[in-house]
Structure formats: structure tokens, C-alpha cells
Enzyme design. Structure first.
Site, PDB file in Angstrom:
ATOM      1  N   CYS A 260      13.910 -11.082 -23.432  1.00  0.00           N
ATOM      2  CA  CYS A 260      12.798 -11.270 -24.389  1.00  0.00           C
ATOM      3  C   CYS A 260      11.749 -10.214 -24.040  1.00  0.00           C
ATOM      4  CB  CYS A 260      12.222 -12.669 -24.285  1.00  0.00           C
ATOM      5  SG  CYS A 260      13.439 -13.990 -24.372  1.00  0.00           S
ATOM      6  N   ALA A 261      12.023  -8.969 -24.392  1.00  0.00           N
ATOM      7  CA  ALA A 261      11.400  -7.835 -23.703  1.00  0.00           C
ATOM      8  C   ALA A 261      10.105  -7.292 -24.299  1.00  0.00           C
ATOM      9  CB  ALA A 261      12.413  -6.696 -23.597  1.00  0.00           C
ATOM     10  N   PRO A 263       6.356  -6.457 -25.448  1.00  0.00           N
ATOM     11  CA  PRO A 263       6.326  -5.050 -25.879  1.00  0.00           C
ATOM     12  C   PRO A 263       6.866  -4.057 -24.855  1.00  0.00           C
ATOM     13  CG  PRO A 263       4.164  -5.701 -25.104  1.00  0.00           C
ATOM     14  CD  PRO A 263       5.035  -6.918 -24.959  1.00  0.00           C
ATOM     15  N   GLY A 265       6.428  -4.171 -21.217  1.00  0.00           N
ATOM     16  CA  GLY A 265       5.731  -3.990 -19.943  1.00  0.00           C
ATOM     17  C   GLY A 265       6.621  -4.246 -18.744  1.00  0.00           C
ATOM     18  N   CYS A 383       4.253 -17.141 -19.247  1.00  0.00           N
ATOM     19  CA  CYS A 383       2.809 -16.948 -19.034  1.00  0.00           C
ATOM     20  C   CYS A 383       2.065 -18.240 -19.356  1.00  0.00           C
ATOM     21  CB  CYS A 383       2.268 -15.771 -19.839  1.00  0.00           C
ATOM     22  SG  CYS A 383       2.517 -15.912 -21.622  1.00  0.00           S
TER      23      CYS A 383
END
Length: 448
Positions: A260-261, A263, A265, A383
Site C-alpha cells: 500500500c505504497a 505516495p 515515502g 498511522c
């Protein structure tokens, strides 16, 4: 022609749109700056007014309540205008009270009728004379913290059950403070010392991170506008998020899946950690988001990253089992760890979201985990700071998958300053730990 609006009118419009449509504050802010041609010197004030009023909305409502007789019958923009003005009076020293009140009355005249401008003036003058109601009079601890820090009652109660009242209060208080911009230096192209020297020459005030060896803090300016950023010498990223590449243990060229990459970082950090060698497959659902990953990789001069726009849960249809040495699942989550950047979150999420997200998170683990090689490492991260999306998800996955074990060597791979926060195979960073985003990491090893 529609007339351009000043800073406070623009702030009022943005806040009303957020209240009525649950729109994203950052997008509205950028649009308003362009549409109303807000001068560069006023952009900071507009941002402060929008985010500050949004962050403190529940506290401001509590302060206003004794002075509003029929707030439910009032037009919503009038209440929002009062909150916006009260925010300036209570929290902004550089704006004189009389100037804030005068501006509010003028906006009320422009948008409403004489009665509304008189009401706005009377309410604000009454507050000046009588003072604000005290939150100390709220006996219930959960409710008091909720009002004082503008966090919904259900969320304060939930966190208090998970982390205790003291940690909850600290977290809620810190969520009201603006985050410091942090960045990661691209060590395939430069050193931290050299990049700091270049940034200082551009007029930025930066210092090395005490948490991440390749991290820096920006104390003045926006690094996204720097020459160093354009030249691919750094990436703007939160320090908590930088811990993922450490957890993955990618000191050598490996085959890595970032499921689930966007943007990009974490993908680019992994690419840098592997010295622009090995290969990374960075997947995200939407093409426009995958484009951001590609753009970031190109800016950083990394050519070990391949991108694909698709649902990661369907990767097994096109990728063989046991294909990757490392897998990162940075799962979709409630985002409760990033409230300082996105204050809207605390008003739009509810407990049902945690149940819905847990289902998605478990499905991702279920479908993607077979792609990991025997002896490989899977990192699950979010997060957020909610156990339902973190510990419970991982425990549920482990209970169903005997081929995976807890990797209790996680702490040894983390920067020294963070190691004490790890417990076995898990790491839960709360915002108050070192001023970063709330973040969760779990390390699992595939034995069979």
C-alpha cells in the site's frame, strides 16, 4: 464577477465547507489561496485560523455556549464566525481583540442582516466583559479532557481504556500543537551534514534529528520549496514513518513488496537503504497515486522501484507465492495518529470505522502474506494508535497462521533512541513520545 475574499472571509468559507460537506481542509486551503489570491504574507495566518479553529472547535463551542440562547436556530455560518473570532481572541496574541471583533461584525454585515451583525457584536463584547467559563467545573475526567482538548468523548474514553488517563491527556494535548516539518536525507546522493549546509545556504533553519540518523527538522521555511528537494536530496516524511525501513532490515539488496505504497515515502526510503540496488514492487490501488510514487522515485534518482496500480489483495493472481524477501503492509487505517496534520479526522471518524477497517486490514494480511518467502520478514504498520487496528489485527492473523511467528528482534534493528518503546515484536509510538505522528509497527517472520 465574484469578488475576492480576505483572509478571515476565506477562513470562514473553508470552515463552513468542512462542517457541511466533511471536505478535506488541506485541499480547501490550497484552493482558497489560489482563488482569492491570498498574499504570501497572509497564507500563514489563513492556515493558522483554519487549522486552529478546527483543532479547538469543541473547546470554542463550550466557551460560547453560555452566551448563545438559541444556537440551534442560528445559521451555521454565524456560529462558525463566532468560533473563528473567539479563536483569535483566546489563542492569537498578535491580533488585537478589537480588530478581530470589528472584522467579525463587518463579515456579519456583508453576509447577513443588521440583526446578525448586532448579535455577533453583542456576544463577543459580552465574552470580553464576563470572561470565559472554566473547564475545571467539569467533574467527569473524560468529559473535561474532551472539552479542553477538543476530542470527541467516545475517543477520549476509548484511549483512556487503552492507555490510561494520563497518557490520553498528554496525547490529546499534543494533538493540538502544530507538527514540526521533518525530512529524510537521501544518503545515496549526499550526507546529512552536506545537505544541511546546502539548506542553510538557501536560508532554511534546519537541525539533525535526535531520533533518525538520516533525519532533519526544519525550524524555518518549507522544505518542499527547496532546491535540495527538487534535486532529490531529501524527502519530507514524519520520523515515525521512517522507522519502517529500519524494521524491515534491508541493509542488503533484497526483493521487497510495498503493498500500500502511495505516495512512496516508505518505498523510496527502502530503496535508499538498499543503496539503489535490489528490487521493490510498489503497489497502490489508484493510478494517480501510483504516479506520485513514480515521480518521487524519479526525483530521488532511484531506479530499483517498480510500480503497479492494482488492488494488493489480488496480487496473488499475478505474482507467484514465496516471491519476496520482505513485505510491507502499511495498511489503510483510521489515521488517529496524524490528527495534528489532519484535525478533521477526529470529527469524522467513529467506532464503527475501526470494525470496518479491521476487516480490510485482516483481508490484506490474508491475501498478501503467501507472497513472502520462507525465512522472510513481514512488517505490518499503521498511522493510528488504536488497538483494534493494531494489536488485535496482528493477534488475529497470528492465531490463524501458524507459519508466522513474532519477530522479537525488532528493537535491535531500530535506532537506539527508539528501542525502549518496542515491546517484543511490536512498536507503538504515541505522539508525545518524541513529537512525531502516532504510529504502529509489528514484525512477523515466516517460518514455513
Amino acid at each position: 464577477m465574484t469578488s475576492k475574499k480576505n483572509v478571515r472571509e476565506s477562513a470562514l468559507d473553508i470552515l463552513e465547507t468542512i462542517n457541511n460537506n466533511q471536505a478535506y481542509s488541506n485541499l480547501l486551503l490550497n484552493n482558497a489561496i489560489k482563488k482569492n489570491e491570498i498574499p504570501a504574507k497572509d497564507v500563514g495566518l489563513l492556515t493558522e485560523l483554519v487549522y486552529g479553529t478546527l483543532q479547538r472547535k469543541m473547546t470554542l463551542a463550550y466557551y460560547l455556549q453560555p452566551f448563545l440562547k438559541n444556537s440551534k436556530k442560528m445559521q451555521s455560518w454565524v456560529v462558525t464566525l463566532l468560533q473563528l473570532t473567539l479563536y483569535q481572541i483566546v489563542y492569537l496574541d498578535r491580533i488585537p481583540d478589537h480588530a478581530a471583533i470589528h472584522e467579525a461584525v463587518e463579515i456579519a454585515k456583508k453576509r447577513g442582516h443588521k440583526g446578525i451583525s448586532g448579535l455577533v457584536n453583542a456576544v463577543l463584547r459580552n465574552i470580553q466583559r464576563q470572561g470565559l467559563p472554566k473547564t475545571e467545573s467539569i467533574e467527569d475526567s473524560i468529559e473535561r479532557i474532551a472539552v479542553e482538548t477538543s476530542h470527541p468523548n467516545w475517543l477520549v474514553k476509548r484511549w483512556a481504556e487503552q492507555f490510561g488517563l494520563e497518557e490520553t491527556q498528554k496525547m490529546c494535548q499534543l494533538n493540538l500543537t502544530p507538527p514540526i516539518q521533518t525530512a529524510r536525507i537521501n544518503t545515496t546522493k549526499t550526507t546529512v551534514e552536506e545537505c544541511i549546509r546546502l539548506l542553510e545556504a538557501e536560508g532554511y533553519n534546519v537541525k539533525t534529528s535526535e531520533i533518525i540518523p538520516e533525519g532533519v527538522h526544519c525550524l524555518k521555511g518549507n522544505l518542499a520549496n527547496s532546491r535540495c528537494f527538487q534535486d532529490g536530496l531529501l524527502t519530507i516524511q514524519d520520523e515515525s514513518s521512517m522507522l519502517v525501513a529500519y524494521a524491515l532490515n534491508v541493509k542488503e539488496p533484497l526483493s521487497v513488496l510495498d503493498a500500500c505504497a502511495a505516495p512512496g515515502g516508505k518505498s523510496t526510503h527502502i530503496g535508499e537503504k538498499m543503496g539503489n540496488k535490489g528490487n521493490i514492487l510498489s503497489v497502490d490501488l489508484h493510478e494517480h497515486k501510483v504516479k506520485l510514487i513514480r515521480q518521487n522515485a524519479e526525483r530521488l534518482h532511484l531506479d530499483n522501484i517498480e510500480t503497479k496500480a492494482m488492488d494488493a489483495k489480488k496480487l496473488a493472481d499475478i505474482v507467484e507465492a514465496n516471491s519476496f524477501d520482505r513485505i510491507l503492509i502499511d495498511a489503510p487505517c483510521s489515521g488517529l495518529g496524524v490528527m495534528r496534520r489532519k484535525p478533521d479526522i477526529k470529527y469524522t471518524k467513529d467506532e464503527k470505522d475501526m470494525d470496518r477497517l479491521q476487516t480490510i486490514q485482516l483481508k490484506l494480511l490474508e491475501e498478501v502474506s503467501p507472497l513472502l518467502k520462507k525465512g522472510g520478514l513481514l512488517i505490518y504498520s499503521t498511522c493510528t494508535v488504536d488497538r483494534k487496528e493494531n494489536e488485535e489485527v496482528v493477534a488475529s492473523f497470528l492465531a490463524q497462521h501458524q507459519e508466522f511467528t513474532k519477530d522479537t528482534t525488532l528493537a535491535s534493528r531500530l535506532p537506539e533512541s527508539v528501542q525502549s518503546f518496542a515491546e517484543g515484536y511490536q512498536l507503538q509510538i504515541l505522539p508525545q513520545h518524541f513529537g512525531s505522528d502516532g504510529f504502529y509497527i509489528a514484525a512477523l517472520k515466516k517460518e514455513v
